[in-house]
Design a protein around this motif. Sequence first.
Motif, PDB file in Angstrom:
ATOM      1  N   GLN A 134      15.351  48.797  26.894  1.00  0.00           N
ATOM      2  CA  GLN A 134      15.609  47.898  28.009  1.00  0.00           C
ATOM      3  C   GLN A 134      16.981  48.097  28.633  1.00  0.00           C
ATOM      4  O   GLN A 134      17.210  47.655  29.743  1.00  0.00           O
ATOM      5  N   LEU A 135      17.934  48.713  27.933  1.00  0.00           N
ATOM      6  CA  LEU A 135      19.304  48.801  28.433  1.00  0.00           C
ATOM      7  C   LEU A 135      19.373  49.461  29.801  1.00  0.00           C
ATOM      8  O   LEU A 135      19.963  48.931  30.726  1.00  0.00           O
ATOM      9  N   LYS A 136      18.777  50.617  29.959  1.00  0.00           N
ATOM     10  CA  LYS A 136      18.820  51.318  31.244  1.00  0.00           C
ATOM     11  C   LYS A 136      18.048  50.536  32.299  1.00  0.00           C
ATOM     12  O   LYS A 136      18.454  50.429  33.440  1.00  0.00           O
ATOM     13  N   PHE A 137      16.947  49.956  31.906  1.00  0.00           N
ATOM     14  CA  PHE A 137      16.126  49.175  32.821  1.00  0.00           C
ATOM     15  C   PHE A 137      16.937  48.020  33.398  1.00  0.00           C
ATOM     16  O   PHE A 137      16.945  47.803  34.589  1.00  0.00           O
ATOM     17  N   SER A 138      17.684  47.327  32.576  1.00  0.00           N
ATOM     18  CA  SER A 138      18.493  46.203  33.030  1.00  0.00           C
ATOM     19  C   SER A 138      19.608  46.652  33.969  1.00  0.00           C
ATOM     20  O   SER A 138      19.902  45.994  34.946  1.00  0.00           O
ATOM     21  N   ARG A 139      20.243  47.762  33.669  1.00  0.00           N
ATOM     22  CA  ARG A 139      21.311  48.268  34.533  1.00  0.00           C
ATOM     23  C   ARG A 139      20.777  48.619  35.917  1.00  0.00           C
ATOM     24  O   ARG A 139      21.451  48.394  36.925  1.00  0.00           O
ATOM     25  N   SER A 140      19.569  49.168  35.971  1.00  0.00           N
ATOM     26  CA  SER A 140      19.009  49.513  37.283  1.00  0.00           C
ATOM     27  C   SER A 140      18.718  48.251  38.093  1.00  0.00           C
ATOM     28  O   SER A 140      18.884  48.238  39.309  1.00  0.00           O
ATOM     29  N   PHE A 141      18.316  47.173  37.426  1.00  0.00           N
ATOM     30  CA  PHE A 141      18.112  45.904  38.124  1.00  0.00           C
ATOM     31  C   PHE A 141      19.429  45.356  38.662  1.00  0.00           C
ATOM     32  O   PHE A 141      19.473  44.822  39.767  1.00  0.00           O
ATOM     33  N   GLU A 142      20.494  45.469  37.891  1.00  0.00           N
ATOM     34  CA  GLU A 142      21.800  44.990  38.348  1.00  0.00           C
ATOM     35  C   GLU A 142      22.255  45.773  39.573  1.00  0.00           C
ATOM     36  O   GLU A 142      22.765  45.199  40.542  1.00  0.00           O
ATOM     37  N   THR A 143      22.068  47.087  39.547  1.00  0.00           N
ATOM     38  CA  THR A 143      22.443  47.923  40.685  1.00  0.00           C
ATOM     39  C   THR A 143      21.626  47.551  41.917  1.00  0.00           C
ATOM     40  O   THR A 143      22.159  47.437  43.021  1.00  0.00           O
ATOM     41  N   GLU A 144      20.325  47.330  41.715  1.00  0.00           N
ATOM     42  CA  GLU A 144      19.466  46.950  42.840  1.00  0.00           C
ATOM     43  C   GLU A 144      19.857  45.584  43.394  1.00  0.00           C
ATOM     44  O   GLU A 144      19.880  45.381  44.611  1.00  0.00           O
TER      45      GLU A 144
END
Length: 114
Positions: free
Chosen positions: A66-76
Motif C-alpha cells: 500500500q505504501l506506493k499506492f498511498s503516495r500516488s494518491f497524495e500526489t494526485e
Amino acid sequence: MFSGLIKFLDNENQLAGVLGHEIAHADRRHSTQQLQQQYGTSLLLGLILGNRSSNQLVQIAAGLGQLKFSRSFETEADKYSTIYLNGTRYYSCDGAAGFFIKAEKQGAAGTPNF
C-alpha cells in the motif's frame, strides 16, 4: 478539519489548499480504491499462503504494498487541489504548498502538533 490544524495555517490560501487537497481525495475516490486494493491483496495473499501463514503476515505484506499506492494518491490530491484553486479569483493555487513546507520544517524535529 479541526481547530488545531486551522491554528497551524498562516493564511486563507493555505486553508483553501488543504481543503482542496482533502476534497480531491473524496472526488477521486481514493478511500474506496485503497480499500478495494487492500481487500484484494489480502484475499490473494491468503489464498497463496493458505492456512500455513498467520493473519498478521498477510496484513504486513498487504500494508507494504500500500505504501506506493498511498503516495500516488497524495500526489494526485496535490495536483487536483491546484486545479480546483486555479479556477478561483480569491485563492492562490499553491496554498497547500505553504502548509506542507511549514509542516515539513516543524516535522524535522518530530511530527507537527496540531
